[in-house]
Design a protein around this motif. Structure first.
Motif, mmCIF file in Angstrom:
data_model
loop_
_atom_site.group_PDB
_atom_site.id
_atom_site.type_symbol
_atom_site.label_atom_id
_atom_site.label_comp_id
_atom_site.label_asym_id
_atom_site.label_seq_id
_atom_site.Cartn_x
_atom_site.Cartn_y
_atom_site.Cartn_z
ATOM 1 N N ALA A 352 40.538 34.890 39.628
ATOM 2 C CA ALA A 352 41.789 35.109 40.358
ATOM 3 C C ALA A 352 41.500 35.764 41.703
ATOM 4 O O ALA A 352 42.178 35.490 42.701
ATOM 5 C CB ALA A 352 42.737 35.966 39.533
ATOM 6 N N LEU A 353 40.480 36.629 41.745
ATOM 7 C CA LEU A 353 40.083 37.246 43.012
ATOM 8 C C LEU A 353 39.481 36.215 43.957
ATOM 9 O O LEU A 353 39.725 36.247 45.164
ATOM 10 C CB LEU A 353 39.077 38.369 42.747
ATOM 11 C CG LEU A 353 39.600 39.565 41.958
ATOM 12 C CD1 LEU A 353 38.444 40.491 41.583
ATOM 13 C CD2 LEU A 353 40.645 40.323 42.762
ATOM 14 N N LYS A 358 40.636 32.939 49.125
ATOM 15 C CA LYS A 358 40.815 31.705 49.896
ATOM 16 C C LYS A 358 42.197 31.626 50.556
ATOM 17 O O LYS A 358 42.431 30.732 51.367
ATOM 18 C CB LYS A 358 40.629 30.494 48.980
ATOM 19 C CG LYS A 358 39.239 30.397 48.359
ATOM 20 C CD LYS A 358 39.170 29.238 47.377
ATOM 21 C CE LYS A 358 37.810 29.146 46.707
ATOM 22 N NZ LYS A 358 37.743 28.044 45.710
ATOM 23 N N ARG A 359 43.071 32.546 50.179
ATOM 24 C CA ARG A 359 44.430 32.515 50.720
ATOM 25 C C ARG A 359 44.575 33.551 51.833
ATOM 26 O O ARG A 359 43.962 34.604 51.806
ATOM 27 C CB ARG A 359 45.454 32.782 49.616
ATOM 28 C CG ARG A 359 45.372 31.790 48.472
ATOM 29 C CD ARG A 359 46.479 32.010 47.458
ATOM 30 N NE ARG A 359 46.377 31.066 46.339
ATOM 31 C CZ ARG A 359 47.321 30.906 45.414
ATOM 32 N NH1 ARG A 359 48.432 31.646 45.460
ATOM 33 N NH2 ARG A 359 47.169 30.019 44.444
ATOM 34 N N GLU A 360 45.402 33.262 52.779
ATOM 35 C CA GLU A 360 45.602 34.158 53.910
ATOM 36 C C GLU A 360 46.894 34.949 53.747
ATOM 37 O O GLU A 360 47.852 34.516 53.118
ATOM 38 C CB GLU A 360 45.643 33.366 55.227
ATOM 39 C CG GLU A 360 44.320 32.669 55.554
ATOM 40 C CD GLU A 360 44.360 31.961 56.888
ATOM 41 O OE1 GLU A 360 45.414 32.041 57.560
ATOM 42 O OE2 GLU A 360 43.351 31.332 57.253
ATOM 43 N N GLU A 376 32.400 39.258 44.432
ATOM 44 C CA GLU A 376 33.824 38.995 44.677
ATOM 45 C C GLU A 376 34.324 39.823 45.855
ATOM 46 O O GLU A 376 35.150 39.353 46.652
ATOM 47 C CB GLU A 376 34.621 39.303 43.409
ATOM 48 C CG GLU A 376 34.336 38.316 42.281
ATOM 49 C CD GLU A 376 34.665 38.857 40.894
ATOM 50 O OE1 GLU A 376 34.638 38.062 39.942
ATOM 51 O OE2 GLU A 376 34.935 40.072 40.759
ATOM 52 N N ALA A 377 33.838 41.051 45.977
ATOM 53 C CA ALA A 377 34.217 41.895 47.106
ATOM 54 C C ALA A 377 33.795 41.255 48.429
ATOM 55 O O ALA A 377 34.546 41.268 49.413
ATOM 56 C CB ALA A 377 33.590 43.276 46.965
ATOM 57 N N ALA A 378 32.596 40.675 48.460
ATOM 58 C CA ALA A 378 32.123 40.016 49.676
ATOM 59 C C ALA A 378 33.027 38.842 50.048
ATOM 60 O O ALA A 378 33.328 38.616 51.223
ATOM 61 C CB ALA A 378 30.685 39.541 49.486
ATOM 62 N N ARG A 379 33.487 38.108 49.038
ATOM 63 C CA ARG A 379 34.389 36.990 49.322
ATOM 64 C C ARG A 379 35.756 37.490 49.786
ATOM 65 O O ARG A 379 36.371 36.897 50.682
ATOM 66 C CB ARG A 379 34.512 36.097 48.086
ATOM 67 C CG ARG A 379 33.238 35.289 47.818
ATOM 68 C CD ARG A 379 33.401 34.305 46.688
ATOM 69 N NE ARG A 379 33.288 34.917 45.369
ATOM 70 C CZ ARG A 379 32.138 35.147 44.742
ATOM 71 N NH1 ARG A 379 30.986 34.872 45.332
ATOM 72 N NH2 ARG A 379 32.128 35.676 43.535
ATOM 73 N N LEU A 380 36.245 38.578 49.217
ATOM 74 C CA LEU A 380 37.535 39.126 49.645
ATOM 75 C C LEU A 380 37.500 39.586 51.093
ATOM 76 O O LEU A 380 38.500 39.497 51.817
ATOM 77 C CB LEU A 380 37.943 40.290 48.743
ATOM 78 C CG LEU A 380 38.369 39.937 47.314
ATOM 79 C CD1 LEU A 380 38.495 41.199 46.465
ATOM 80 C CD2 LEU A 380 39.686 39.165 47.304
#
Length: 500
Positions: A352-353, A358-360, A376-380
């Motif tokens: 979900a993260l 991917k959403r703005e 996941e933090a890096a992707r966020l």
């Protein structure tokens, strides 16, 4: 809440100077006290010690080492000092070295390299002056310390470790013990610092209480005292009064994650736990969670009606364990985001993260908890994993500022930020590096949230419960091969012992 305050190294340096002036303490007297407390701790840790090697730089860290050397010689120990340069003339470190040199040999000597035989190596090289590049002249010396058969004890901070972030420089001392002064430095407790600090001992020089009263801390160390906030149940409690948690996830081939989160929520006292999963996962999740309700999430009118009814009644909703990132996962996330109410707590985990990343322009309320691991933090944050590792405190803060919710940045020394203050959990062990551990943590937090704990407390208590339970399990069963499901009974035990 009872915690230990954590500080930036610069705050400690400035505060120490202020206290020296305010309390009229001679700075050299404080160095003497530091060396004395070092020696007291060493004799407790290594009562049979006969031979010490003290590696000294040029600054105050070295001065502490020279005081320690003098005390050890006076106690009849043999001391070798590996000094890399002379202290600045007139400095406290120079005074400490002069007082050592005034002793009569042969109980101590200077040499340029580490001796082959010694009982203990003292790192008094650099301390909080952590700038060490790959071309540092100390590189070979630190490598020799790390490869020596004798253990190393670091003075204040392992040389080469950033005391604010816990990130090591190109070369860094690996200590078995770190004795840090006055107050704890925040970087000692998180990330890669766990590989370098060993056991951390505070020698407060009788200044900690005054320091903490005068200087607000930059972060807090969440200890087992946080578990004292757990509440006993009322005698008239029933399942409805103990909260309703709904877990959404478990896409095809990922039933295990949703199953673990569901079971953990039940183990932690949520009154009613429901799990909504992909139709292909229902049989697996239901058979492993017979005390919970398992629903097939189909996205037709009948299914939507049942799921919306569940979500409406929920106190805490989880989205993410085993979710994957396909169309079914996207629809599940859309359903949750569109239906969440201000009085409910939403816990977002796992894929979900990754979908949110991917959403703005997504921003949540303070009633949302997200639990990213470093990847996941890096992707966020749309940054590299190395950027996360180099400053976990800053990364956690940036995620909170971007998404507006309580953030749990998982990993060694998990960091929590609620928008006001960082909290660090020092419990936990390498045995937790196995599949499903994060899903169990999510279920624990869901149960606490469902029972009425506010997000910032559910996060702190949940992380501490999870890590401390893993420590109890590892102590009894060993770290290697520790399964996520095996720590649940220990979590329940800790809850029942500490609830009051």
């Amino acid at each position: 809440m009872s915690v230990n305050a954590l500080y930036f190294a610069d705050t400690v340096r400035r505060g120490e100077l202020s206290l020296i002036n305010d309390l009229n303490i001679p700075s050299y007297a404080l160095m003497e006290k530091a060396g004395t407390q070092l020696w007291q701790n060493i004799t407790e840790l290594y009562p049979e010690i006969k031979h010490l090697t003290i590696v000294c730089g040029k600054g105050n860290n070295a001065g502490d080492g020279y005081v320690l050397a003098r005390l050890a010689v006076n106690a009849g120990k043999t001391v070798v000092i590996v000094n890399t340069g002379e202290p600045k003339s007139g400095s406290d470190a120079a005074t400490a070295k002069s007082n050592l040199d005034a002793l009569s040999p042969p109980h101590f000597s200077y040499q340029a390299t580490l001796p082959h035989q010694t009982d203990l190596i003292i790192d008094a090289l650099i301390g909080t002056g952590f700038e060490l590049r790959a071309d540092s002249p100390f590189q070979q010396l630190i490598a020799a310390m790390n490869n020596h058969r004798a253990p190393t004890l670091a003075v204040d901070v392992p040389s080469g470790l950033n005391p604010d972030t816990g990130y090591p420089q190109a070369v860094c001392v690996k200590a078995k013990h770190t004795i840090t002064f006055i107050v704890y430095k925040q970087g000692l407790f998180t990330g890669k610092a766990r590989d370098y600090c060993g056991d951390i001992i505070l020698a407060d020089l009788d200044l900690r209480l005054q320091f903490e009263l005068l200087y607000p801390s930059d972060a807090d160390l969440a200890t087992d005292k946080v578990l004292g906030l757990l509440k006993q149940r009322d005698e008239t409690a029933h399942k409805g009064s103990n909260g309703r948690a709904v877990i959404i996830g478990g896409n095809r081939s990922y039933a295990g994650a949703a199953s673990l989160a569901t079971k953990a929520a039940s183990f932690c006292g949520a009154g009613l736990v429901s799990c909504c999963v992909h139709p292909d996962s229902v049989a697996i999740v239901a058979s492993n969670n017979i005390e919970s309700m398992c629903h097939s999430l189909l996205f037709n009118s009948d299914s939507n009606h049942r799921i919306n009814k569940l979500l409406t009644k929920a106190n805490a909703i989880v989205i993410g364990p085993g979710l994957d990132q396909d169309e079914w996962a996207q629809q599940s996330l859309d359903l949750v985001i569109s239906s969440i109410k201000p009085e409910q707590t939403l816990i977002i985990d796992a894929d979900a993260l990754n979908l949110i990343a991917k959403r703005e322009n997504i921003r949540f309320s303070h009633n949302v908890i997200i639990t990213p691991h470093p990847g996941e933090a890096a992707r966020l944050l749309n940054c590299s994993l190395d950027e996360i590792d180099k400053n976990r405190f800053l990364a956690c803060k940036r995620i909170q500022q971007k998404y507006g919710c309580t953030v749990i940045l998982k990993g060694p020394g998990t960091v929590i930020f609620d928008g006001f203050k960082h909290f660090v959990c020092h419990a936990g062990n390498p045995g937790m590096a196995s599949g499903g551990m994060g899903d169990v943590l999510t279920g624990v937090i869901a149960a606490l949230s469902a029972q009425g704990y506010p997000p910032e407390l559910a996060a702190q208590i949940g992380v501490c419960l999870h890590s401390m339970a893993a420590d109890k399990a590892a102590n009894q069963q060993g770290q290697i091969g520790l399964l996520a499901s095996e720590i649940m009974p220990y979590i329940r035990e800790l809850i029942n012992i500490n609830a009051n």
